[in-house]
Design a protein around this motif. Structure first.
Motif, PDB file in Angstrom:
ATOM      1  N   LYS A 190       0.820  -1.208   0.000  1.00 55.10           N
ATOM      2  CA  LYS A 190       0.000   0.000   0.000  1.00 55.10           C
ATOM      3  C   LYS A 190       0.862   1.270   0.000  1.00 55.10           C
ATOM      4  O   LYS A 190       0.586   2.214  -0.741  1.00 55.10           O
ATOM      5  CB  LYS A 190      -0.947  -0.011   1.192  1.00 55.10           C
ATOM      6  N   ALA A 191       1.912   1.292   0.801  1.00 54.19           N
ATOM      7  CA  ALA A 191       2.772   2.479   0.876  1.00 54.19           C
ATOM      8  C   ALA A 191       3.456   2.751  -0.464  1.00 54.19           C
ATOM      9  O   ALA A 191       3.585   3.908  -0.881  1.00 54.19           O
ATOM     10  CB  ALA A 191       3.815   2.302   1.980  1.00 54.19           C
ATOM     11  N   THR A 192       3.860   1.693  -1.141  1.00 51.13           N
ATOM     12  CA  THR A 192       4.484   1.844  -2.455  1.00 51.13           C
ATOM     13  C   THR A 192       3.478   2.385  -3.462  1.00 51.13           C
ATOM     14  O   THR A 192       3.792   3.283  -4.251  1.00 51.13           O
ATOM     15  CB  THR A 192       5.059   0.495  -2.936  1.00 51.13           C
ATOM     16  N   LEU A 193       2.265   1.865  -3.414  1.00 50.66           N
ATOM     17  CA  LEU A 193       1.220   2.333  -4.323  1.00 50.66           C
ATOM     18  C   LEU A 193       0.894   3.807  -4.072  1.00 50.66           C
ATOM     19  O   LEU A 193       0.682   4.574  -5.010  1.00 50.66           O
ATOM     20  CB  LEU A 193      -0.041   1.479  -4.173  1.00 50.66           C
ATOM     21  N   GLU A 194       0.902   4.212  -2.823  1.00 53.65           N
ATOM     22  CA  GLU A 194       0.648   5.621  -2.506  1.00 53.65           C
ATOM     23  C   GLU A 194       1.734   6.517  -3.087  1.00 53.65           C
ATOM     24  O   GLU A 194       1.451   7.591  -3.619  1.00 53.65           O
ATOM     25  CB  GLU A 194       0.519   5.805  -0.995  1.00 53.65           C
ATOM     26  N   GLN A 195       2.993   6.075  -3.004  1.00 54.24           N
ATOM     27  CA  GLN A 195       4.090   6.844  -3.600  1.00 54.24           C
ATOM     28  C   GLN A 195       3.937   6.913  -5.114  1.00 54.24           C
ATOM     29  O   GLN A 195       4.140   7.966  -5.728  1.00 54.24           O
ATOM     30  CB  GLN A 195       5.439   6.223  -3.249  1.00 54.24           C
ATOM     31  N   LEU A 196       3.574   5.799  -5.699  1.00 49.48           N
ATOM     32  CA  LEU A 196       3.362   5.715  -7.137  1.00 49.48           C
ATOM     33  C   LEU A 196       2.243   6.669  -7.553  1.00 49.48           C
ATOM     34  O   LEU A 196       2.391   7.447  -8.507  1.00 49.48           O
ATOM     35  CB  LEU A 196       3.016   4.269  -7.481  1.00 49.48           C
TER      36      LEU A 196
END
Length: 80
Positions: A12-18
């Motif tokens: 989820k954190a990676t997707l938010e950065q993306l």
């Protein structure tokens, strides 16, 4: 270039950065972010592999082969 669709699981954190990169118009879409990230990673792995293979080379032997090939080429050139 032809493309294919794939499904991935991502933290989820990676997707938010993306999504932040897309929202800030750094990239036009999630797909583009992921595609460029994968291409960059593959290129880095390729360079790393090349560097690892180069370390295995014997510099003295490589120099001797290069000089041998060069001297052969020079003998084949016409004199001016």
């Amino acid at each position: 270039m032809r493309t294919s669709k794939v499904a991935i699981s991502i933290e989820k954190a990676t997707l938010e950065q993306l999504d932040r990169l897309v929202r800030d118009k750094v990239f036009p879409s999630r797909s583009r972010v992921i595609q460029e990230a994968i291409e960059e990673k593959l290129a880095r792995l390729k360079r790393t592999r090349l560097a690892e293979e180069c370390v295995k080379l014997d510099p003295v032997a490589e120099q001797a082969m290069a000089e041998e090939a060069l001297s052969e080429e020079l003998r084949q050139w016409p004199e001016y």
